[in-house]
Motif scaffolding. Structure first.
Motif, PDB file in Angstrom:
ATOM      1  N   GLU A  29       0.805  -1.233   0.000  1.00  9.88           N
ATOM      2  CA  GLU A  29       0.000   0.000   0.000  1.00  9.88           C
ATOM      3  C   GLU A  29       0.835   1.279   0.000  1.00  9.88           C
ATOM      4  O   GLU A  29       0.392   2.298  -0.514  1.00  9.88           O
ATOM      5  N   ASP A  30       2.032   1.229   0.568  1.00 10.88           N
ATOM      6  CA  ASP A  30       2.834   2.452   0.694  1.00 10.88           C
ATOM      7  C   ASP A  30       3.693   2.748  -0.537  1.00 10.88           C
ATOM      8  O   ASP A  30       4.404   3.742  -0.564  1.00 10.88           O
ATOM      9  N   ARG A  31       3.617   1.928  -1.556  1.00 11.18           N
ATOM     10  CA  ARG A  31       4.414   2.133  -2.759  1.00 11.18           C
ATOM     11  C   ARG A  31       3.692   3.028  -3.754  1.00 11.18           C
ATOM     12  O   ARG A  31       2.482   2.896  -3.970  1.00 11.18           O
ATOM     13  N   PRO A  32       4.420   3.946  -4.380  1.00 14.69           N
ATOM     14  CA  PRO A  32       3.797   4.823  -5.380  1.00 14.69           C
ATOM     15  C   PRO A  32       3.102   4.053  -6.502  1.00 14.69           C
ATOM     16  O   PRO A  32       2.034   4.461  -6.971  1.00 14.69           O
ATOM     17  N   SER A  33       3.672   2.921  -6.935  1.00 16.48           N
ATOM     18  CA  SER A  33       3.053   2.166  -8.029  1.00 16.48           C
ATOM     19  C   SER A  33       1.688   1.618  -7.629  1.00 16.48           C
ATOM     20  O   SER A  33       0.796   1.488  -8.468  1.00 16.48           O
ATOM     21  N   ASN A  34       1.498   1.337  -6.339  1.00 14.71           N
ATOM     22  CA  ASN A  34       0.198   0.871  -5.860  1.00 14.71           C
ATOM     23  C   ASN A  34      -0.828   1.993  -5.979  1.00 14.71           C
ATOM     24  O   ASN A  34      -1.948   1.784  -6.448  1.00 14.71           O
ATOM     25  N   GLU A  35      -0.416   3.188  -5.599  1.00 16.41           N
ATOM     26  CA  GLU A  35      -1.311   4.345  -5.704  1.00 16.41           C
ATOM     27  C   GLU A  35      -1.618   4.673  -7.169  1.00 16.41           C
ATOM     28  O   GLU A  35      -2.765   4.954  -7.530  1.00 16.41           O
ATOM     29  N   VAL A  36      -0.605   4.599  -8.025  1.00 15.65           N
ATOM     30  CA  VAL A  36      -0.801   4.861  -9.457  1.00 15.65           C
ATOM     31  C   VAL A  36      -1.809   3.874 -10.026  1.00 15.65           C
ATOM     32  O   VAL A  36      -2.719   4.254 -10.771  1.00 15.65           O
ATOM     33  N   LYS A  38      -4.199   2.232  -8.477  1.00 17.61           N
ATOM     34  CA  LYS A  38      -5.539   2.577  -7.969  1.00 17.61           C
ATOM     35  C   LYS A  38      -6.138   3.747  -8.744  1.00 17.61           C
ATOM     36  O   LYS A  38      -7.294   3.717  -9.135  1.00 17.61           O
ATOM     37  N   ILE A  39      -5.346   4.768  -8.955  1.00 15.74           N
ATOM     38  CA  ILE A  39      -5.829   5.953  -9.669  1.00 15.74           C
ATOM     39  C   ILE A  39      -6.226   5.596 -11.104  1.00 15.74           C
ATOM     40  O   ILE A  39      -7.297   5.975 -11.578  1.00 15.74           O
ATOM     41  N   TYR A  42      -9.434   2.967 -10.752  1.00 11.86           N
ATOM     42  CA  TYR A  42     -10.666   3.410 -10.101  1.00 11.86           C
ATOM     43  C   TYR A  42     -11.077   4.845 -10.425  1.00 11.86           C
ATOM     44  O   TYR A  42     -12.254   5.143 -10.502  1.00 11.86           O
ATOM     45  N   ASP A  43     -10.109   5.724 -10.612  1.00 10.93           N
ATOM     46  CA  ASP A  43     -10.456   7.113 -10.887  1.00 10.93           C
ATOM     47  C   ASP A  43     -10.644   7.384 -12.387  1.00 10.93           C
ATOM     48  O   ASP A  43     -11.462   8.201 -12.769  1.00 10.93           O
TER      49      ASP A  43
END
Length: 94
Positions: A29-36, A38-39, A42-43
């Protein structure tokens, strides 16, 4: 001209594709690639193909993780072959 990470270049790519291979996708969850990921999923509604040899075969955010770009190329080649084969059969039965 060589590829440059200009806003206009990135915008053009993102408006012309619906599937993105994310190399280095992470289940942490704390990795930038995980956030990318998700975006993008989902976004913005992109189809995302996560690439990570450590997670190969697992599901990440509901998407099958591939081990390499080579594996992605092989899967796409198989899909193309199945499509051509299916078209050929439908022409024969007409």
């Amino acid at each position: 001209p060589p590829f440059r990470n200009r806003d206009a270049t990135i915008r053009k790519i993102l408006t012309e594709v619906d599937t993105i291979a994310l190399i280095g996708a992470s289940d942490k969850e704390d990795r930038p690639s995980n956030e990318v990921m998700k975006i993008l999923l989902y976004d913005y509604g992109y189809n995302v193909i996560p690439i990570n040899p450590r997670l190969k075969g697992q599901l990440l955010m509901g998407q099958k993780v591939l081990g390499s770009l080579q594996e992605l190329a092989e899967e796409e080649s198989r899909k193309d072959e199945l499509t051509r084969s299916s078209r050929a059969k439908s022409h024969k039965s007409s």
